[in-house]
Write an enzyme that holds these catalytic residues in place. Structure first.
Site, PDB file in Angstrom:
ATOM      1  N   LYS A  50      -5.669  -4.268   1.265  1.00 16.08           N
ATOM      2  CA  LYS A  50      -5.521  -4.563  -0.202  1.00 16.08           C
ATOM      3  C   LYS A  50      -6.404  -5.530  -0.842  1.00 16.08           C
ATOM      4  O   LYS A  50      -6.762  -5.503  -2.111  1.00 16.08           O
ATOM      5  CB  LYS A  50      -4.198  -4.876  -0.249  1.00 16.08           C
ATOM      6  CG  LYS A  50      -3.051  -3.835   0.027  1.00 16.08           C
ATOM      7  CD  LYS A  50      -2.665  -3.163  -0.999  1.00 16.08           C
ATOM      8  CE  LYS A  50      -1.470  -2.274  -0.469  1.00 16.08           C
ATOM      9  NZ  LYS A  50      -1.021  -1.216  -1.434  1.00 16.08           N
ATOM     10  N   SER A  75       6.020  -6.891  -3.620  1.00 16.79           N
ATOM     11  CA  SER A  75       6.459  -8.127  -2.707  1.00 16.79           C
ATOM     12  C   SER A  75       5.855  -7.958  -1.598  1.00 16.79           C
ATOM     13  O   SER A  75       6.252  -8.480  -0.580  1.00 16.79           O
ATOM     14  CB  SER A  75       7.907  -8.058  -2.548  1.00 16.79           C
ATOM     15  OG  SER A  75       8.258  -6.627  -2.227  1.00 16.79           O
TER      16      SER A  75
END
Lengths: 311, 311
Positions: A50, A75
């Site tokens: 990511k 989250s």
């Protein structure tokens, strides 16, 4: 979108990411009767691929936009990636998280100096909270998987893998929100003449598998999978890419995911999160199909609570 | 013993071992205010540095001796190392193990085709069983830590580390039977002009620490340490080397070992066994001493039951 865009993306983010190692295991190769190489994004900064998409998305903003900050709701790993990439670029990051998110995830974001905005644990509340920050602060919204810059950034893992192993016949990646598999498929399309891309998806959240059959974005009614990074669905930016460039999606059962994860931990001595055991589980389940092929697997991340393991 | 012996040893075993990677973590460096590199013997064949000593010991036997096989008593990594090294060289390996050894350890030896001879769980019974094999089969006995060829073989990990990082000021290794720290100390002595060697030892089994004070080999009354690879004591072959070439031994508490292990798992995403967290725990405990130094740590192995972790 063309090859040049991917090359520019790769050059843009290079100073902000690790070129992660590619590992293999002779025991695993013996077990499978094939040659598998693993692109270790679990060793990426903040522990997951990511970082690539988040870095590219922030680097693609104008100077003025950067000054107003960025906002996302997540989250998971994308929250950490945006926080760290923003910190490195001197950009303010607002992270919308459900108030019941595990403390360990909140702490990780705080380590990277992201500002957490808590909200109720519903998709509507998350979106409302993110929209409020957009309006009040003028912050740019970054989507974890359904945004072009994020997709291109994610694709750089496969570019590096193909640079090192140009003879790969197939690359497998997990399918969650679709941002990794779409970027991987673009990279294989532009940087290899023969490499196919196959997705791995938990049977319990097989929205992408069903989407490829129906031709429209399907969703999941429940999210009972150990692969916590894959409890989401595709988006309108990545689905067309997936439809066009992904060969197919292989579904695996929960126990197959946990077994695959344990094999990688025990044989390779590296820590991967359940989500990235999914494509390896797909290969284990379909040994014949991958026999005598050059197989690459993107190990997407290694952020797992070591005090709370599924085995 | 001289530098030439170590060079020959290294060349002898090279085809049978991995040149393991050296990793570092910017987060750990920030935490310590120093530059630490980790020699990852957890990625070694069969998962531990023991493969180096075992390979060298078997390769040093005559053709005739090899035909009669080798025998050792161990329930740990050395049993696996001897089994695998013997298998690769077409040599029969007899492994004496206590009958109550965990099934997972027996299975590991069987994977590498070692023949297990079970005995009662006492040092006397182990020795008697090994002697019986020596007499009946003419097999050569290999000691896990107190044998010159094993010590030299173990030293090759530090040779590789110093080749890659010649500027190291200090290398730390765990102290159990003394075979790794002695080999490491010889390597530093012959392959660096300035690199010191420091041992890490659990307070609960601090026999080596006490041996360096008393000048003779001390033993432990109990073995209550999580670092299961270090529940043993020095021998007459390695103790003189340790006395001469090891700078000192730093002792650490059990909770410090577990914390250090968890930091490496979480920050580096690699699996290490408790024993090799001991030298890292020693650095964490003595940050000031290691500040602004070039520090190398030998991560000795990664064979741990992932279903039974200390954290």
């Amino acid at each position: 979108m063309n090859k040049q865009t991917l090359i520019e993306t790769h050059n843009r983010i290079k100073p902000f990411i690790h070129k992660t190692p590619v590992l293999s295991s002779s025991l695993i190769n013996e077990m499978l009767g094939t040659e598998v190489v693993f692109k270790c994004e679990n060793f990426q900064k903040m522990g997951a691929f990511k970082m690539r998409g988040a870095s590219n998305a922030i680097l693609s903003l104008s100077e003025e936009e950067r000054q107003r900050g960025v906002v996302t709701h997540s989250s998971g790993n994308f929250a950490q990636a945006v926080s760290l990439a923003a910190k490195k670029l001197g950009v303010k990051a607002y992270i919308v998280m459900p108030e019941n998110a595990p403390q360990v995830k909140k702490d990780a974001v705080k380590t990277y100096e992201g500002e957490i905005i808590e909200c109720e644990s519903t998709p509507q509340a998350r979106e409302a909270a993110a929209n409020k920050i957009k309006e009040e602060k003028g912050a740019s919204f970054l989507h974890p998987s359904n945004q072009d810059e994020v997709i291109y950034g994610n694709g750089t893992a496969a570019i590096e893998l193909l640079e090192e192993y140009p003879e790969l016949d197939v690359i497998l990646a997990p399918v969650g929100g679709g941002g990794l598999i779409a970027g991987t498929a673009l990279a294989a399309n532009y940087f290899s003449t023969k490499c196919k891309v196959i997705g791995g998806e938990p049977m319990e959240v097989d929205d992408a598998y069903r989407s490829l059959i129906s031709g429209k974005i399907e969703t999941n009614d429940s999210f009972h999978t150990v692969a916590d990074g894959l409890r989401t669905h595709l988006g309108d930016r990545n689905f067309p890419i997936i439809k066009k460039h992904v060969e197919k999606i292989i579904r695996v059962e929960e126990d197959e995911i946990v077994d695959a994860m344990q094999i990688i931990w025990e044989r390779m001595k590296i820590i991967i999160e359940p989500s990235c055991a999914v494509p390896f589980a797909a290969v284990l389940k379909n040994k014949e199909e991958f026999k005598n092929k050059n197989v690459g697997i993107i190990l997407s991340g290694g952020n797992v609570d070591v005090k709370n393991l599924p085995f």
